[in-house]
Design a protein around this motif. Structure first.
Motif, PDB file in Angstrom:
ATOM      1  N   GLU A   1      44.239  29.414  46.777  1.00 27.85           N
ATOM      2  CA  GLU A   1      44.078  29.947  48.456  1.00 27.85           C
ATOM      3  C   GLU A   1      45.157  30.705  48.746  1.00 27.85           C
ATOM      4  O   GLU A   1      45.125  31.212  49.481  1.00 27.85           O
ATOM      5  N   ASP A   2      45.970  30.034  48.181  1.00 26.76           N
ATOM      6  CA  ASP A   2      47.691  30.812  48.683  1.00 26.76           C
ATOM      7  C   ASP A   2      47.251  32.174  47.924  1.00 26.76           C
ATOM      8  O   ASP A   2      48.080  33.125  48.832  1.00 26.76           O
ATOM      9  N   ILE A   3      47.488  32.182  46.843  1.00 25.56           N
ATOM     10  CA  ILE A   3      47.520  34.064  46.340  1.00 25.56           C
ATOM     11  C   ILE A   3      46.201  34.731  47.193  1.00 25.56           C
ATOM     12  O   ILE A   3      46.692  36.234  46.997  1.00 25.56           O
ATOM     13  N   TYR A   4      45.070  34.180  47.269  1.00 27.36           N
ATOM     14  CA  TYR A   4      43.829  35.024  47.734  1.00 27.36           C
ATOM     15  C   TYR A   4      44.518  35.440  49.213  1.00 27.36           C
ATOM     16  O   TYR A   4      44.159  36.064  49.794  1.00 27.36           O
ATOM     17  N   LYS A   5      45.064  34.530  49.655  1.00 29.07           N
ATOM     18  CA  LYS A   5      46.164  35.206  51.111  1.00 29.07           C
ATOM     19  C   LYS A   5      46.532  35.953  51.386  1.00 29.07           C
ATOM     20  O   LYS A   5      46.782  36.608  51.913  1.00 29.07           O
ATOM     21  N   MET A   6      47.593  35.570  50.199  1.00 21.89           N
ATOM     22  CA  MET A   6      48.595  36.832  49.194  1.00 21.89           C
ATOM     23  C   MET A   6      48.296  38.643  49.247  1.00 21.89           C
ATOM     24  O   MET A   6      48.641  39.074  49.774  1.00 21.89           O
ATOM     25  N   PHE A   7      47.338  37.662  49.049  1.00 16.17           N
ATOM     26  CA  PHE A   7      46.624  39.187  47.834  1.00 16.17           C
ATOM     27  C   PHE A   7      45.353  39.420  48.005  1.00 16.17           C
ATOM     28  O   PHE A   7      44.385  39.194  47.264  1.00 16.17           O
ATOM     29  N   PRO A   8      45.087  39.580  49.412  1.00 17.87           N
ATOM     30  CA  PRO A   8      43.453  40.004  49.369  1.00 17.87           C
ATOM     31  C   PRO A   8      42.612  40.696  49.015  1.00 17.87           C
ATOM     32  O   PRO A   8      41.618  40.664  48.924  1.00 17.87           O
ATOM     33  N   ARG A   9      43.161  41.553  47.826  1.00 16.08           N
ATOM     34  CA  ARG A   9      42.101  42.501  47.356  1.00 16.08           C
ATOM     35  C   ARG A   9      41.809  42.026  46.062  1.00 16.08           C
ATOM     36  O   ARG A   9      40.878  42.245  45.806  1.00 16.08           O
ATOM     37  N   LEU A  10      42.776  41.130  45.617  1.00 13.51           N
ATOM     38  CA  LEU A  10      42.302  40.219  44.761  1.00 13.51           C
ATOM     39  C   LEU A  10      40.999  38.939  44.744  1.00 13.51           C
ATOM     40  O   LEU A  10      40.690  39.016  44.016  1.00 13.51           O
ATOM     41  N   LYS A  11      41.444  38.868  45.389  1.00 13.82           N
ATOM     42  CA  LYS A  11      39.783  37.612  46.493  1.00 13.82           C
ATOM     43  C   LYS A  11      38.860  38.741  46.368  1.00 13.82           C
ATOM     44  O   LYS A  11      37.266  38.225  46.112  1.00 13.82           O
ATOM     45  N   GLU A  12      38.856  39.720  46.905  1.00 16.01           N
ATOM     46  CA  GLU A  12      37.679  41.196  46.876  1.00 16.01           C
ATOM     47  C   GLU A  12      37.325  41.427  46.087  1.00 16.01           C
ATOM     48  O   GLU A  12      36.004  41.304  45.362  1.00 16.01           O
ATOM     49  N   ARG A  13      38.357  40.714  44.123  1.00 13.54           N
ATOM     50  CA  ARG A  13      37.695  41.611  43.302  1.00 13.54           C
ATOM     51  C   ARG A  13      37.733  40.038  42.519  1.00 13.54           C
ATOM     52  O   ARG A  13      37.741  40.763  41.377  1.00 13.54           O
TER      53      ARG A  13
ATOM     54  N   LEU B   1      40.460  47.033  37.520  1.00  9.76           N
ATOM     55  CA  LEU B   1      40.951  46.335  38.365  1.00  9.76           C
ATOM     56  C   LEU B   1      42.031  48.624  38.292  1.00  9.76           C
ATOM     57  O   LEU B   1      42.665  48.775  37.233  1.00  9.76           O
ATOM     58  N   SER B   2      42.100  48.411  39.086  1.00  7.51           N
ATOM     59  CA  SER B   2      43.358  49.838  39.855  1.00  7.51           C
ATOM     60  C   SER B   2      44.418  49.394  39.395  1.00  7.51           C
ATOM     61  O   SER B   2      44.802  48.646  39.313  1.00  7.51           O
ATOM     62  N   GLY B   3      45.654  50.812  38.838  1.00  8.16           N
ATOM     63  CA  GLY B   3      46.727  49.866  38.397  1.00  8.16           C
ATOM     64  C   GLY B   3      47.450  49.643  38.941  1.00  8.16           C
ATOM     65  O   GLY B   3      48.242  48.024  39.522  1.00  8.16           O
ATOM     66  N   GLY B   4      47.260  49.502  40.535  1.00  5.48           N
ATOM     67  CA  GLY B   4      48.362  48.613  41.480  1.00  5.48           C
ATOM     68  C   GLY B   4      47.330  47.184  41.754  1.00  5.48           C
ATOM     69  O   GLY B   4      47.799  46.600  42.385  1.00  5.48           O
ATOM     70  N   GLU B   5      45.947  47.241  41.665  1.00  6.55           N
ATOM     71  CA  GLU B   5      45.208  46.122  41.600  1.00  6.55           C
ATOM     72  C   GLU B   5      45.749  45.247  40.475  1.00  6.55           C
ATOM     73  O   GLU B   5      46.063  43.357  40.476  1.00  6.55           O
ATOM     74  N   GLN B   6      46.006  45.694  39.196  1.00  2.00           N
ATOM     75  CA  GLN B   6      46.565  45.103  38.057  1.00  2.00           C
ATOM     76  C   GLN B   6      47.728  44.366  38.599  1.00  2.00           C
ATOM     77  O   GLN B   6      48.361  43.572  38.122  1.00  2.00           O
ATOM     78  N   GLN B   7      48.893  44.971  38.551  1.00  2.00           N
ATOM     79  CA  GLN B   7      50.331  44.729  39.004  1.00  2.00           C
ATOM     80  C   GLN B   7      50.370  44.221  39.513  1.00  2.00           C
ATOM     81  O   GLN B   7      51.135  42.335  39.722  1.00  2.00           O
ATOM     82  N   MET B   8      48.989  43.604  41.151  1.00  2.00           N
ATOM     83  CA  MET B   8      48.722  42.563  41.987  1.00  2.00           C
ATOM     84  C   MET B   8      48.229  40.950  41.108  1.00  2.00           C
ATOM     85  O   MET B   8      49.170  40.232  41.374  1.00  2.00           O
ATOM     86  N   LEU B   9      47.266  41.434  40.466  1.00  2.00           N
ATOM     87  CA  LEU B   9      47.137  40.559  39.193  1.00  2.00           C
ATOM     88  C   LEU B   9      48.713  40.003  38.346  1.00  2.00           C
ATOM     89  O   LEU B   9      48.361  38.623  38.059  1.00  2.00           O
ATOM     90  N   ALA B  10      48.696  41.026  37.589  1.00  2.00           N
ATOM     91  CA  ALA B  10      50.091  40.840  36.832  1.00  2.00           C
ATOM     92  C   ALA B  10      51.216  39.388  38.066  1.00  2.00           C
ATOM     93  O   ALA B  10      51.666  38.437  37.532  1.00  2.00           O
ATOM     94  N   ILE B  11      51.662  40.007  39.534  1.00  2.00           N
ATOM     95  CA  ILE B  11      52.866  39.141  40.074  1.00  2.00           C
ATOM     96  C   ILE B  11      52.104  37.757  40.452  1.00  2.00           C
ATOM     97  O   ILE B  11      52.591  36.699  40.351  1.00  2.00           O
ATOM     98  N   ALA B  12      50.451  37.919  40.987  1.00  2.00           N
ATOM     99  CA  ALA B  12      50.435  36.672  41.172  1.00  2.00           C
ATOM    100  C   ALA B  12      49.704  35.714  40.055  1.00  2.00           C
ATOM    101  O   ALA B  12      49.432  34.234  39.814  1.00  2.00           O
ATOM    102  N   ARG B  13      49.518  35.843  38.155  1.00  2.00           N
ATOM    103  CA  ARG B  13      49.445  35.440  37.781  1.00  2.00           C
ATOM    104  C   ARG B  13      50.981  34.326  37.418  1.00  2.00           C
ATOM    105  O   ARG B  13      50.855  33.619  36.956  1.00  2.00           O
ATOM    106  N   ALA B  14      52.167  35.233  37.803  1.00  2.00           N
ATOM    107  CA  ALA B  14      53.076  34.944  37.320  1.00  2.00           C
ATOM    108  C   ALA B  14      52.883  33.895  38.604  1.00  2.00           C
ATOM    109  O   ALA B  14      53.910  32.621  37.975  1.00  2.00           O
ATOM    110  N   LEU B  15      52.973  33.859  39.535  1.00  2.00           N
ATOM    111  CA  LEU B  15      53.405  33.063  40.978  1.00  2.00           C
ATOM    112  C   LEU B  15      52.471  31.772  40.591  1.00  2.00           C
ATOM    113  O   LEU B  15      53.497  30.631  40.491  1.00  2.00           O
ATOM    114  N   VAL B  16      50.816  31.454  39.953  1.00  2.00           N
ATOM    115  CA  VAL B  16      50.685  30.504  40.072  1.00  2.00           C
ATOM    116  C   VAL B  16      51.267  29.345  38.826  1.00  2.00           C
ATOM    117  O   VAL B  16      51.171  28.358  38.159  1.00  2.00           O
TER     118      VAL B  16
END
Length: 231
Positions: free
Chosen positions: A112-124, A132-147
């Motif tokens: 839930e925290d991740i999806y608040k921070m990364f609304p694009r990831l929640k949509e996808r 995913l686009s390159g930017g979305e992949q980068q967001m996912l990589a950062i989000a995956r590290a955070l969890v």
């Protein structure tokens, strides 16, 4: 407050001496940049900190404990996460599956925290990583590290090749990560992003730190920027 201190770090690729005594330090809630031209040793520094490249000399101390010689998974469990330049997304898994396989049950970062921070990831969240686009992949990589519950996040060229609007979003996200108390070591070619974000800057050349300074000090160092960072 956690502290990551790198002292006299040396590492090699085969017989090539790449890092020649790297020294730097990062604290919780601090963004530190490692700047330099291609081939200066920036990525190798990140890989050596997390044990992908084995240090031949020196220390990587997390709160006084030397991590040199430990296995990669042991260093990760200590709370140091690397987001590599290639991002490492599992293309056949969905966004949410990529996140769920990385979750540390002790992590303060929920989905839930991740999806608040990364609304694009929640949509996808049901989309495959390859969709995913390159930017979305980068967001996912950062989000995956955070969890995975990092104390320190090492980022290798997170804005490379991204559109300006996505770069602005990455900057916003990194500000939030810092505010949450995570220390960030950022390797980045976009100097304006670095100067906007960082509390402290290091410049590396031929595997050695040739400059270090605060945000205010670095802003005045036109000679350093010209000598070591200009293309």
């Amino acid at each position: 407050m956690s502290k990551l201190v790198i002292n006299n770090l040396h590492s090699y690729y085969g017989k090539s001496h790449i890092l020649n005594g790297i020294e730097l330090a990062i604290e919780s809630g601090e963004i530190v940049t490692l700047l330099g031209r291609n081939g200066a040793g920036k990525t190798t520094t990140l890989k050596t900190i997390v044990g992908v490249v084995k240090a031949q000399e020196g220390s990587v101390q997390l709160n006084g404990e030397n991590l040199v010689g430990k296995e990669i998974f042991e260093i990760a469990r200590k709370g140091i996460s690397l987001v590599p330049e290639h991002r490492g997304i599992f293309g056949i898994l969905s966004v949410e599956e990529n996140l769920r396989i990385a979750i540390d049950t002790n992590s303060p970062w929920s989905l839930e925290d991740i999806y608040k921070m990364f609304p694009r990831l929640k949509e996808r969240r049901k989309n495959g990583g390859n969709a995913l686009s390159g930017g979305e992949q980068q967001m996912l990589a950062i989000a995956r590290a955070l969890v995975n519950n990092p104390n320190f996040l090492l980022l290798d060229e997170p804005t490379e090749g991204l559109a300006p609007v996505i770069v602005d979003e990455i900057v916003r996200i990194l500000d939030q990560i810092r505010a949450a108390g995570v220390g960030v070591l950022l390797v980045e070619q976009n100097l304006s992003v670095c100067e906007k974000l960082a509390d402290k800057h290091y410049v590396v050349e031929l595997g050695e730190i040739v400059y270090q300074g605060s945000k205010a000090e670095f802003s005045k160092q036109d000679d350093i920027k010209s000598r070591y960072l200009a293309v």
